[in-house]
Motif scaffolding. Structure first.
Motif, PDB file in Angstrom:
ATOM      1  N   LYS A 180      51.197  12.027  28.834  1.00  0.00           N
ATOM      2  CA  LYS A 180      51.708  10.653  28.688  1.00  0.00           C
ATOM      3  C   LYS A 180      50.857   9.887  27.682  1.00  0.00           C
ATOM      4  O   LYS A 180      51.379   9.127  26.863  1.00  0.00           O
ATOM      5  CB  LYS A 180      51.732   9.953  30.040  1.00  0.00           C
ATOM      6  CG  LYS A 180      52.828  10.457  30.976  1.00  0.00           C
ATOM      7  CD  LYS A 180      52.858   9.662  32.263  1.00  0.00           C
ATOM      8  CE  LYS A 180      54.067  10.034  33.118  1.00  0.00           C
ATOM      9  NZ  LYS A 180      54.106  11.453  33.468  1.00  0.00           N
ATOM     10  N   THR A 232      58.295  12.786  29.943  1.00  0.00           N
ATOM     11  CA  THR A 232      57.665  12.926  28.626  1.00  0.00           C
ATOM     12  C   THR A 232      58.505  13.806  27.710  1.00  0.00           C
ATOM     13  O   THR A 232      58.642  13.520  26.512  1.00  0.00           O
ATOM     14  CB  THR A 232      56.262  13.518  28.782  1.00  0.00           C
ATOM     15  OG1 THR A 232      55.489  12.690  29.659  1.00  0.00           O
ATOM     16  CG2 THR A 232      55.556  13.611  27.442  1.00  0.00           C
ATOM     17  N   GLY A 286      51.790  11.019  24.229  1.00  0.00           N
ATOM     18  CA  GLY A 286      53.041  10.407  23.800  1.00  0.00           C
ATOM     19  C   GLY A 286      52.865   8.956  23.392  1.00  0.00           C
ATOM     20  O   GLY A 286      53.462   8.492  22.417  1.00  0.00           O
ATOM     21  N   ALA A 330      55.324  19.597  27.580  1.00  0.00           N
ATOM     22  CA  ALA A 330      55.906  18.838  28.691  1.00  0.00           C
ATOM     23  C   ALA A 330      56.858  19.703  29.502  1.00  0.00           C
ATOM     24  O   ALA A 330      56.876  19.644  30.740  1.00  0.00           O
ATOM     25  CB  ALA A 330      56.614  17.592  28.165  1.00  0.00           C
TER      26      ALA A 330
END
Length: 945
Positions: free
Chosen positions: A606, A640, A609, A632
């Motif tokens: 996360k 994600t 990202g 992911a």
């Protein structure tokens, strides 16, 4: 052993204020002291009081009439167990730092008074204590329930655990000493009577031996089986009183036994015997009631009957090292290493009990010590120590390039030792000991379930690199190069290897795919950015940065004017330092892209990202989004993965994952249990479909009895055959309808071939032949006819259609065969002639036309072979056809002079004359003079003969 008084922690009182227990925490940071006032005083490592708390009675409403009989710390130094005479053991949770909240986490009420207590080091959840009624019990912290280890009929006066924490002993008022082993099945029983002492063993401790003493002024040492090793009798010394307590130092080689106004010291000699190392006489001390050794063996605490607590320094000798370190030898096998500038300390201890002979410190950080049988290494910053068996030459070379592994070179062998582990990580043979030619990576799993990485890359010879997995000992890769390698380095996860050769060419090797690529044809500097998979290299006047090494063709180039010196990475900033001659210039790198690599390594998808969202979509960031999407999906992070596919414009996968996310959330809302959504079979099956694992998706659905859902899944993917197979296996009533729909769909979409294959499998061969013909596949139709003509009668009209289609598609030989089946020999001959199938044509002519066209066919066959550059095979066919001139030309073309001469002999002189001269020249060249003369004369050229 030298015992020197340092300070008095608590001064003695005018009345009796017995110190009932003293103990040090395992991390050497806290000292606990309790007296008859039932208040526990907590002091720091220097003896300064930092905290205190009052103990609680067993009955919260009762009066405090109890006495604390014993006290001990947990192995993790966070809990303190207190044994009380009011029939209870309390366990206080004190935390790790001063000021942490205190609470009672366990309590073990008993039917009689608790008399003694100990906490074995290897049993973090089990406390051993003795009772007035003669039982020895264990308090189990997890279940908060006590259990009886063994029972006797005699009051328990003392107990102690061995250094390893695998066994305990208890002393009883009937002079007996019992031993209990937690994991020893060699005797068949868990406990037994170790020995019977000469008096009540009030002073009992266990180190290298069992030391017992009491009221008869005798100190006795027993081995682990109860045999007497040595006895020291002081009963004739009128100044000696009864012994009250005893305590071994952490190494188990020195024991202190307390009595009245004094304590005696006994030490283990090199020959294995015990010797009286002297006594310490302290006037007005009165009876020694408590002893406590600091866990590094450098301090001894003495508590007395009148409440005095004194701290003593204990050591064999002290040595200064280069003015920066101090070595304190607290025993032959244990040394405290202290950094004088900061006061930081680490205990260097031989786990095998060997005497420490030599200590060196390299690079002001890494410690190396040796005994006569082992080698010890450690990192003073991380306080990780290792000890491995060693029988080296004394000329070892140590390399400390890695902060997790020590590299030792000895006699052409490289040995790797990981700090904190007491075994050799791995070894290999190499003569190339430069730190630039060896790369070791020890990487802990970034997330649960990930494998631990322990990889080394080194040179077998100057042109061959070997990559070895140290965990399994297997060779991961062997890289052969055409030039000498002068530098190599693995990335942090050991998935990529950079190496440079003598030509200054920089290469990248992918360990997983076993593929290599050239990054630069000339490279004067290269290195990984610390803590990431980003590569920085210099190619003459250009600074080259690979932010995403998975795509080596995507490189960021920055012009520079000097030479790269170093890469500096601080919090939130990474700079490349360039020396431009008169001054030094720093070039800042894109920290967001670097942080992405770090976040991926740490498993923070996360966070990775979020970093990419702040960047524009370029070729580099697109590659990173793709990499993040793969990770992911592997780690089952659907949210994600959806964001990644949306970022790169893969709308189909993003929409699919959004549906899966909604399904997962709806399941969690129904069950009201977090985390159950993704684990549900419906979500798992859809993810299996996305990953191409259709067999797993089918299994998940069929396990739930969802046959129609499984069929629909395959139909959505246009895999009708698998759907039909599921329906047939589960005896679905709509199997025939499904097959009909599938066949209709195949014919409507122009997939006659698949439709024909389906009908052929079903046994409808005629329909299959028609479908193959409709799809323009007459050869497949012909193959079906040939396969099944013995079992099924095909109509002549169908065979005619197949033959015509074969003829039209240029498959003349196969068409001829079908015409033969139809008994149409003329058209069969025509097909064979057109398809140059002369063998079948000649055979058909002889069989059906009485050899009428054989001569013509043989000549045509010969012409065909000559045109196909095969004159050798054409000679015989020309001869059969009587075309002798063509036969001679073909024989000469393929250098068959003997056959040409044989055929020429049969020709008339007029026809033979042009060839006679050629054949004569050949014989002349091969020195067959007689044959050459004969053919020259026949050719009418006697002058040449």
């Amino acid at each position: 052993m030298q015992i020197r008084h340092l300070r008095t922690i608590y001064a003695p009182q005018e009345t009796i204020a017995k110190v009932t227990a003293i103990c040090w925490s395992q991390n050497n940071r806290r000292l606990a002291i309790v007296t008859t006032d039932r208040v526990v005083h907590l002091c720091d490592e220097n003896g300064d009081r930092r905290d205190k708390f009052s103990t609680k009675p067993a009955d919260s409403k009762g009066a405090k009439t109890y006495v604390v009989r014993g006290m001990c710390w947990s192995p993790d130094s966070t809990k303190l167990a207190i044994a009380q005479s009011d029939n209870i053991v309390f366990v206080y949770k004190l935390g790790t730092e001063w000021g942490d909240k205190k609470s009672i986490c366990n309590k073990f009420p008993q039917s009689s008074s608790v008399t003694c207590i100990c906490w074995p080091e290897q049993r973090p959840n089990e406390i051993v204590f003795g009772l007035h009624e003669g039982k020895v019990k264990v308090g189990q912290l997890r279940s908060n329930k006590p259990a009886t280890l063994y029972a006797t009929d005699s009051y328990v006066v003392s107990c102690a655990a061995n250094r390893e924490g695998t066994a305990v002993i208890s002393g009883h008022i009937d002079h007996r000493i019992y031993r209990f082993a937690f994991d020893d099945a060699s005797r068949g029983v868990a406990h037994w009577e170790l020995c019977r002492h000469s008096c009540v063993p009030y002073a009992l401790s266990w180190g290298e031996a069992v030391c017992a003493a009491g009221t008869d002024q005798t100190v006795c040492f027993y081995d682990k089986d109860g045999s007497v090793l040595q006895r020291f009798d002081y009963s004739r010394d009128e100044t000696e009183k009864e012994f009250t307590c005893a305590a071994f130092n952490p190494s188990g080689e020195t024991v202190v036994v307390g009595s009245f106004n004094r304590f005696r010291i006994f030490a283990l000699a090199p020959d294995g015997s015990w010797r009286d190392a002297g006594l310490k006489q302290i006037e007005n001390l009165y009876t020694v009631t408590a002893l406590g050794w600091k866990c590094d063996g450098s301090r001894l605490m003495i508590g007395s009957l009148c409440g005095a607590v004194d701290m003593y320094d204990a050591c064999i000798r002290r040595v200064r090292y280069k003015g920066r370190f101090e070595f304190t030898y607290v025993s032959a096998s244990s040394v405290i290493v202290k950094r004088l500038s900061t006061g930081a300390r680490i205990v260097l201890k031989s786990h095998f009990g060997h005497e420490v002979e030599r200590i060196n410190i390299h690079e002001d950080r890494f410690l190396v010590a040796s005994t006569h049988q082992t080698l010890m290494m450690g990192d003073l910053e991380t306080c990780r120590l290792s000890e491995v068996p060693w029988s080296g030459s004394g000329n070892e070379k140590f390399v400390f390039e890695s902060d997790k592994v020590c590299m030792v070179f000895n006699a052409g062998e490289l040995t790797l030792v990981e700090y904190g582990r007491n075994d050799v990580l791995g070894s290999c043979r190499t003569e190339h000991t430069s730190p630039h030619l060896i790369s070791v990576r020890v990487h802990e799993p970034p997330h649960e379930g990930a494998p631990e990485v322990k990889i080394v890359a080194y040179l077998l010879d100057l042109q061959t690199i070997c990559v070895t997995d140290l965990a399994s000992g297997a060779t991961v890769a062997t890289i052969s190069h055409d030039c000498k390698v002068d530098w190599l380095d693995l990335n942090g996860r050991a998935t990529k290897l950079l190496f440079r050769d003598k030509r200054r060419a920089l290469h990248l090797y992918d360990v997983a795919t076993q593929s290599r690529s050239t990054l630069l044809s000339f490279c004067s500097y290269v290195n990984w950015v610390p803590g990431s998979d980003v590569v920085v290299g210099q190619n003459r006047g250009n600074l080259c940065v690979w932010y995403h090494i998975e795509a080596p063709e995507r490189v960021t180039v920055v012009p520079i004017k000097g030479d790269v010196e170093d890469i500096e990475r601080t919090a939130g900033k990474t700079e490349v330092v360039v020396d431009e001659g008169m001054n030094t210039v720093s070039y800042e790198l894109n920290e967001a892209l670097i942080s992405f690599s770090t976040a991926v390594d740490e498993g923070d998808l996360k966070g990775a990202g979020a970093m990419l969202e702040r960047l524009e979509l370029t070729a580099e960031t697109e590659a990173m989004w793709e990499k993040l999407s793969q990770l992911a999906l592997e780690r089952e992070d659907i949210v994600t993965a959806e964001r990644c596919f949306g970022a790169v414009g893969n709308v189909a996968k993003a929409r699919y994952l959004r549906k899966v996310n909604k399904l997962s959330k709806s399941i969690e809302a129904e069950t009201r249990v977090p985390g159950t959504g993704y684990a549900h079979f419906s979500v798992q099956s859809k993810m299996a479909v996305l990953n191409g694992q259709l067999a797993r998706a089918e299994q998940l659905l069929l396990q739930q009895g969802l046959v129609e859902e499984t069929m629909e899944m395959y139909q959505e993917l246009h895999k009708w055959e698998q759907s039909i197979a599921v329906a047939e296996a589960r005896q679905h009533p709509e199997v025939q309808t499904l097959k009909a729909n599938y066949l209709q769909w195949l014919t409507e979409t122009g997939q006659e071939e698949k439709a024909a294959e389906l009908k052929e499998r079903e046994g409808d061969h005629v329909f299959a032949v028609r479908l193959f013909l409709k799809g323009g596949l007459p050869a497949r139709a012909a193959a079906v006819v040939q396969r099944y003509e013995d079992r099924e009668h095909f109509q002549p009209a169908l065979l005619e259609t197949v033959a015509t289609a074969l003829f039209e598609f240029g498959m003349f030989e196969k068409a001829g065969l079908f015409y033969e089946k139809l008994n149409d020999m003329s058209r069969a001959m025509e097909a064979y002639r057109k398809g140059s199938a002369f063998a079948r044509a000649v055979e058909l002519s002889r069989r059906a036309f009485r050899g009428r066209d054989v001569v013509e066919l043989e000549e045509l066959w010969g012409d065909y072979l000559v045109a196909r550059k095969n004159p050798d095979a054409a000679v015989n066919h020309f001869t059969e056809a009587g075309a002798y001139l063509k036969a001679i030309d073909a024989a000469i073309d393929c250098r068959q002079w003997a056959k040409a001469a044989q055929i020429v002999e049969t020709l008339p002189p007029v026809d033979a004359k042009p060839y006679l001269h050629k054949i004569a020249k050949h014989f002349e060249a091969t020195r067959s003079c007689e044959e050459a003369e004969r053919f020259y004369l026949r050719a009418g050229t006697p002058q040449d003969a």
